[in-house]
Design a protein around this motif. Structure first.
Motif, PDB file in Angstrom:
ATOM      1  N   LEU A 279       0.760  -1.147  -0.022  1.00  0.00           N
ATOM      2  CA  LEU A 279      -0.113  -0.072   0.159  1.00  0.00           C
ATOM      3  C   LEU A 279       0.996   1.213  -0.014  1.00  0.00           C
ATOM      4  N   VAL A 280       1.892   1.489   1.098  1.00  0.00           N
ATOM      5  CA  VAL A 280       2.574   2.608   1.078  1.00  0.00           C
ATOM      6  C   VAL A 280       3.581   2.672  -0.080  1.00  0.00           C
ATOM      7  N   GLN A 281       3.958   1.629  -0.637  1.00  0.00           N
ATOM      8  CA  GLN A 281       4.828   1.635  -1.767  1.00  0.00           C
ATOM      9  C   GLN A 281       4.343   2.230  -3.116  1.00  0.00           C
ATOM     10  N   ALA A 282       3.080   2.225  -2.993  1.00  0.00           N
ATOM     11  CA  ALA A 282       2.337   2.552  -4.258  1.00  0.00           C
ATOM     12  C   ALA A 282       2.619   4.220  -4.214  1.00  0.00           C
ATOM     13  N   TRP A 283       2.352   4.934  -3.027  1.00  0.00           N
ATOM     14  CA  TRP A 283       2.333   6.350  -3.196  1.00  0.00           C
ATOM     15  C   TRP A 283       3.719   7.130  -2.558  1.00  0.00           C
ATOM     16  N   LEU A 288       9.788   2.713   3.202  1.00  0.00           N
ATOM     17  CA  LEU A 288      10.356   2.021   4.629  1.00  0.00           C
ATOM     18  C   LEU A 288      10.409   3.025   6.017  1.00  0.00           C
ATOM     19  N   LEU A 289      10.227   4.337   5.325  1.00  0.00           N
ATOM     20  CA  LEU A 289      10.180   5.212   6.588  1.00  0.00           C
ATOM     21  C   LEU A 289       8.844   5.223   7.220  1.00  0.00           C
ATOM     22  N   LEU A 290       7.825   5.124   6.486  1.00  0.00           N
ATOM     23  CA  LEU A 290       6.333   4.864   7.156  1.00  0.00           C
ATOM     24  C   LEU A 290       6.463   3.536   7.849  1.00  0.00           C
ATOM     25  N   ILE A 291       6.942   2.347   7.338  1.00  0.00           N
ATOM     26  CA  ILE A 291       6.657   1.017   7.935  1.00  0.00           C
ATOM     27  C   ILE A 291       7.465   1.186   9.260  1.00  0.00           C
ATOM     28  N   GLY A 292       8.700   1.787   9.043  1.00  0.00           N
ATOM     29  CA  GLY A 292       9.508   1.985  10.367  1.00  0.00           C
ATOM     30  C   GLY A 292       8.566   2.822  11.442  1.00  0.00           C
ATOM     31  N   VAL A 293       7.928   3.834  11.084  1.00  0.00           N
ATOM     32  CA  VAL A 293       6.821   4.513  12.126  1.00  0.00           C
ATOM     33  C   VAL A 293       5.773   3.572  12.503  1.00  0.00           C
ATOM     34  N   PHE A 294       5.021   2.986  11.748  1.00  0.00           N
ATOM     35  CA  PHE A 294       4.161   2.098  12.029  1.00  0.00           C
ATOM     36  C   PHE A 294       4.496   1.213  12.999  1.00  0.00           C
ATOM     37  N   VAL A 295       5.637   0.248  12.879  1.00  0.00           N
ATOM     38  CA  VAL A 295       6.307  -0.771  13.670  1.00  0.00           C
ATOM     39  C   VAL A 295       6.369  -0.088  15.175  1.00  0.00           C
ATOM     40  N   ILE A 296       7.097   1.188  15.322  1.00  0.00           N
ATOM     41  CA  ILE A 296       7.372   1.703  16.399  1.00  0.00           C
ATOM     42  C   ILE A 296       6.254   1.867  17.221  1.00  0.00           C
ATOM     43  N   SER A 297       5.101   2.339  16.395  1.00  0.00           N
ATOM     44  CA  SER A 297       3.887   2.863  17.051  1.00  0.00           C
ATOM     45  C   SER A 297       3.154   1.642  17.630  1.00  0.00           C
ATOM     46  N   VAL A 298       3.164   0.422  16.530  1.00  0.00           N
ATOM     47  CA  VAL A 298       2.655  -0.761  17.380  1.00  0.00           C
ATOM     48  C   VAL A 298       3.367  -1.244  18.658  1.00  0.00           C
TER      49      VAL A 298
ATOM     50  N   LEU B 107      16.265   5.576  10.159  1.00  0.00           N
ATOM     51  CA  LEU B 107      17.246   6.054   9.851  1.00  0.00           C
ATOM     52  C   LEU B 107      17.787   5.931   8.645  1.00  0.00           C
ATOM     53  N   ASN B 108      17.632   4.267   8.054  1.00  0.00           N
ATOM     54  CA  ASN B 108      18.190   4.303   6.705  1.00  0.00           C
ATOM     55  C   ASN B 108      17.400   5.314   5.540  1.00  0.00           C
ATOM     56  N   GLU B 109      16.006   5.241   5.800  1.00  0.00           N
ATOM     57  CA  GLU B 109      15.134   6.013   4.951  1.00  0.00           C
ATOM     58  C   GLU B 109      15.572   7.638   5.042  1.00  0.00           C
ATOM     59  N   LEU B 110      15.702   8.187   6.332  1.00  0.00           N
ATOM     60  CA  LEU B 110      16.171   9.532   6.424  1.00  0.00           C
ATOM     61  C   LEU B 110      17.409   9.752   5.620  1.00  0.00           C
ATOM     62  N   GLN B 111      18.349   8.795   5.868  1.00  0.00           N
ATOM     63  CA  GLN B 111      19.773   8.709   5.197  1.00  0.00           C
ATOM     64  C   GLN B 111      19.592   8.936   3.550  1.00  0.00           C
ATOM     65  N   SER B 112      18.658   7.882   3.073  1.00  0.00           N
ATOM     66  CA  SER B 112      18.518   8.086   1.616  1.00  0.00           C
ATOM     67  C   SER B 112      17.708   9.417   1.173  1.00  0.00           C
ATOM     68  N   ILE B 113      16.868  10.026   1.950  1.00  0.00           N
ATOM     69  CA  ILE B 113      16.205  11.212   1.755  1.00  0.00           C
ATOM     70  C   ILE B 113      17.149  12.196   1.615  1.00  0.00           C
ATOM     71  N   VAL B 114      18.015  12.293   2.706  1.00  0.00           N
ATOM     72  CA  VAL B 114      18.680  13.741   2.739  1.00  0.00           C
ATOM     73  C   VAL B 114      20.247  13.589   1.902  1.00  0.00           C
ATOM     74  N   PHE B 115      20.825  12.172   2.007  1.00  0.00           N
ATOM     75  CA  PHE B 115      22.010  12.408   1.203  1.00  0.00           C
ATOM     76  C   PHE B 115      21.776  11.293  -0.292  1.00  0.00           C
ATOM     77  N   GLY B 116      20.817  10.750  -0.568  1.00  0.00           N
ATOM     78  CA  GLY B 116      20.448  10.126  -1.760  1.00  0.00           C
ATOM     79  C   GLY B 116      21.357   8.848  -1.875  1.00  0.00           C
ATOM     80  N   ASN B 117      21.256   7.853  -2.588  1.00  0.00           N
ATOM     81  CA  ASN B 117      21.972   6.629  -2.497  1.00  0.00           C
ATOM     82  C   ASN B 117      23.359   6.368  -3.409  1.00  0.00           C
ATOM     83  N   GLU B 118      23.905   7.755  -3.493  1.00  0.00           N
ATOM     84  CA  GLU B 118      25.239   7.525  -4.095  1.00  0.00           C
ATOM     85  C   GLU B 118      26.220   7.032  -3.181  1.00  0.00           C
TER      86      GLU B 118
END
Lengths: 326, 289
Positions: A279-283, A288-298, B107-118
């Motif tokens: 679902l989240v991948q679609a938009w 993964l950021l949102l999955i992380g937030v979801f996991v931590i909230s649970v 943290l991994n996603e934040l890294q990728s958002i801020v610094f990209g994947n290079e």
């Protein structure tokens, strides 16, 4: 592992009914997606037997899933499909044997050390398949054709046909769930539950706790192999990433996320994680950021996992089963 | 084998081992004192590496990057402990595993958002950008020597603090019996935040000084995390001394494995762990679990 409360069982049956209708109403994509979800659910349930059943937390369970998938690839002839009657027992048996061998050593440790030693065995197999030339090395192996289900030359089931594979997986998932229910009610299931609660006392009562744990480990490895077989059949491709600790970690997350106290937990966790991912991948690309937030909230709000969500949503009085005065 | 070549391998193994020790010590302290399994520990290493990359680009010198970045990393560790980790002390280990796993994803996603994947590189400090000539063909970079010395200095400081100060005494007592320390009137909440932040800082420091040795790329924290767990488990969970010995063992095993049997080098490290656990199920210096 407690049987789920009635409310949850009713919902689970409704979910099952909805699943039955997926191939009739949804397009190809969803048939494939739900086949994958159910495969992961079987994998998560196999780990659930170990984690919530015996209290042994394995971070190397992906190894048995991956081994079974590789066995399917290795026994499949170059141009046609292997016979199911050969590939399925070999895949499950191979996974079970590997689980017994690894378990025999790993069960000597406990707690965090057990987590780490299972991780170590998983990683060793990963690097063995990744860094050396055996079974295609880092590139993995293709399976020319899906296993053939036939008796005396007459095909009983076409696993190439997506809805057929979907329903076969659905049956496999339901059978695994019912099988685990039987195990938990059998004397063996009671014994491993006793070991989880107090191993010392079970030993004092004369139980061979090492043997019980080993059998449970082998059984859960065999079930993981079963899911690995279905995976290989669906995707007709295996690679060393199946051995990676991410795969084992994912299954563990499903089990904990769903809830450790309920037999439905791993199922709920698998459906929740894979479907939310989709679902989240679609938009967003940063899903993964949102999955992380979801996991931590649970974790912070539902200590007993997602299966706890429903009783919480019900009005308090109904939850306790007390009639409300009009 | 040529003795000079062997010397280089030994130096590399020790340098890698010392780096592992810096990261693993925070992990083992978190487990010993806080009873928390922190899967996100490798992410602090990653944070350090990216801080080094970002701040070196801005300031031009790794030294400055470390001076500016370290307080940031400590603050991050402190904040994460206050906002999330502290709710987990009384919870089951598995919930800690789940929550810190969620933290890795974030943290991994934040890294990728801020610094990209290079893949990025960080230059070594100019003062250390030279090599020691060992023979006509072989030389050893000064920066690697400096990294080893820095790690040893940090390890010695840590030893001093833990063995010879009042704070260290409380930390040691906390790893034996947390409740007792609380009953004796010490502020365990503050101690926990301090230990967690210090662990995060150590991992980030390791990430910073390691940045010029290897490139800075997405997911480098995950790689480090698993190896550090291996170190912590071989050494015995909660034991700093164990982590030190195990880190050197793993560093040497990995370096020599890569030289002699590249296909089996990674297997060797895990085989070392399995062998240790079968011989001593509680690790080299662990207490009986």
């Amino acid at each position: 592992m407690a049987a789920p409360p009635r409310m949850l069982s009713v919902l689970a049956l409704l979910g099952l009914a909805a699943l039955l209708l997926v191939p009739a109403f949804a397009d190809r994509f969803y048939v494939q997606l739900f086949t994958k979800v159910m495969t992961m659910a079987i994998f998560a349930m196999s780990l659930g037997l170990l984690v919530s059943g015996v209290g042994l937390v394995s971070l190397g369970h992906g190894a048995f899933f991956a081994l079974a998938a590789y066995i399917v690839a290795l026994v499949s002839p170059a141009t046609e499909g292997a016979s199911l009657w050969l590939a399925l027992p070999l895949a499950i048996g191979g996974a079970a044997l590997a689980a017994l061998a690894i378990g025999a050593l790993a069960i000597r440790t406990s707690g965090v050390y057990f987590i780490m030693i299972t991780l170590a065995f998983g990683q060793m197999l990963f690097y063995l398949f990744h860094d050396t030339k055996i079974a295609g090395g880092a590139d993995g192996l293709f399976i020319a054709a899906r296993p053939v289900v036939a008796v005396g030359g007459i095909a009983l089931l076409q696993l190439d046909h997506r809805p057929s594979l979907f329903y076969a997986t659905l049956v496999a998932m339901a059978a695994t769930y019912l099988f685990l229910g039987i195990v938990s009610r059998a004397p063996f299931g009671k014994a491993i539950e006793g070991i989880r609660v107090n191993e010392q006392r079970m030993r004092a009562l004369g139980y061979d706790t090492y043997l019980h744990k080993l059998v449970a480990f082998g059984l859960s490895g065999a079930l993981a192999g079963f899911s690995g077989f279905i995976y290989a059949t669906q995707y007709t491709y295996v690679n060393p990433a199946l051995f990676s600790w991410h795969q084992s970690g994912l299954a563990l997350m499903m089990v904990i996320l769903g809830g450790l106290r309920s037999r439905l937990g791993p199922l709920v966790g698998a459906f929740a994680l894979v479907l939310i991912e989709e679902l989240v991948q679609a938009w967003t690309t940063h899903w993964l950021l949102l999955i992380g937030v979801f996991v931590i909230s649970v974790v912070l709000t539902l200590p007993n996992g997602l299966v706890d969500l429903l009783p919480r949503l019900l009005p308090r009085d109904r939850r306790r089963g007390v009639a409300v005065d009009a | 084998m040529d003795p000079t070549f062997a010397l280089i391998q030994i130096l590399n193994g020790i340098q890698y081992g010392l780096l592992l020790f810096l990261i693993a010590s925070g992990l083992t302290l978190a487990f010993g004192v806080l009873r928390v399994i922190n899967l996100a520990h490798g992410s602090f290493y990653m944070v350090g590496a990216y801080l080094a990359f970002w701040l070196t680009q801005r300031t031009g010198e790794l030294w400055l990057a470390i001076v500016l970045g370290l307080p940031l990393a400590l603050a991050l560790g402190f904040a994460i402990e206050r906002v999330m980790i502290r709710f987990l002390y009384e919870r089951d280990h598995l919930q800690q595993v789940l929550l810190t796993y969620g933290l890795i994803l974030i943290l991994n996603e934040l890294q990728s958002i801020v610094f990209g994947n290079e893949v990025h590189g960080v230059p070594a400090p100019k003062a250390l950008d030279f090599s020691f000539r060992l023979t006509d063909t072989l030389s050893y970079p000064a920066y690697r020597v400096a990294v080893s010395i820095a790690c040893l200095a940090v390890a010695a400081t840590m030893y001093g603090v833990i063995q010879h100060t009042r704070l260290g005494m409380v930390i040691r007592a906390g790893s034996v019996n947390r409740e007792m320390v609380e009953i004796l009137g010490f502020d365990v909440r503050r101690l926990s935040a301090l230990v967690f932040a210090a662990g995060a800082g150590l991992a980030a420091f390791a990430g910073m000084i390691a940045a010029p040795l290897s490139s800075v790329y997405p997911g480098l924290g995950d790689q480090v995390l698993i190896v550090c767990f291996v170190v912590v488990v071989i050494g015995g969970i909660g034991s700093i001394k164990g982590a030190f010995v195990a880190a050197l063992l793993v560093g040497l095993a990995d370096t020599f494995g890569k030289t002699f049997a590249p296909g089996l080098a990674s297997v060797a490290v895990y085989a070392l762990m399995v062998a240790t656990l079968l011989w001593r199920p509680q690790g080299l210096f662990g207490r009986n679990a």
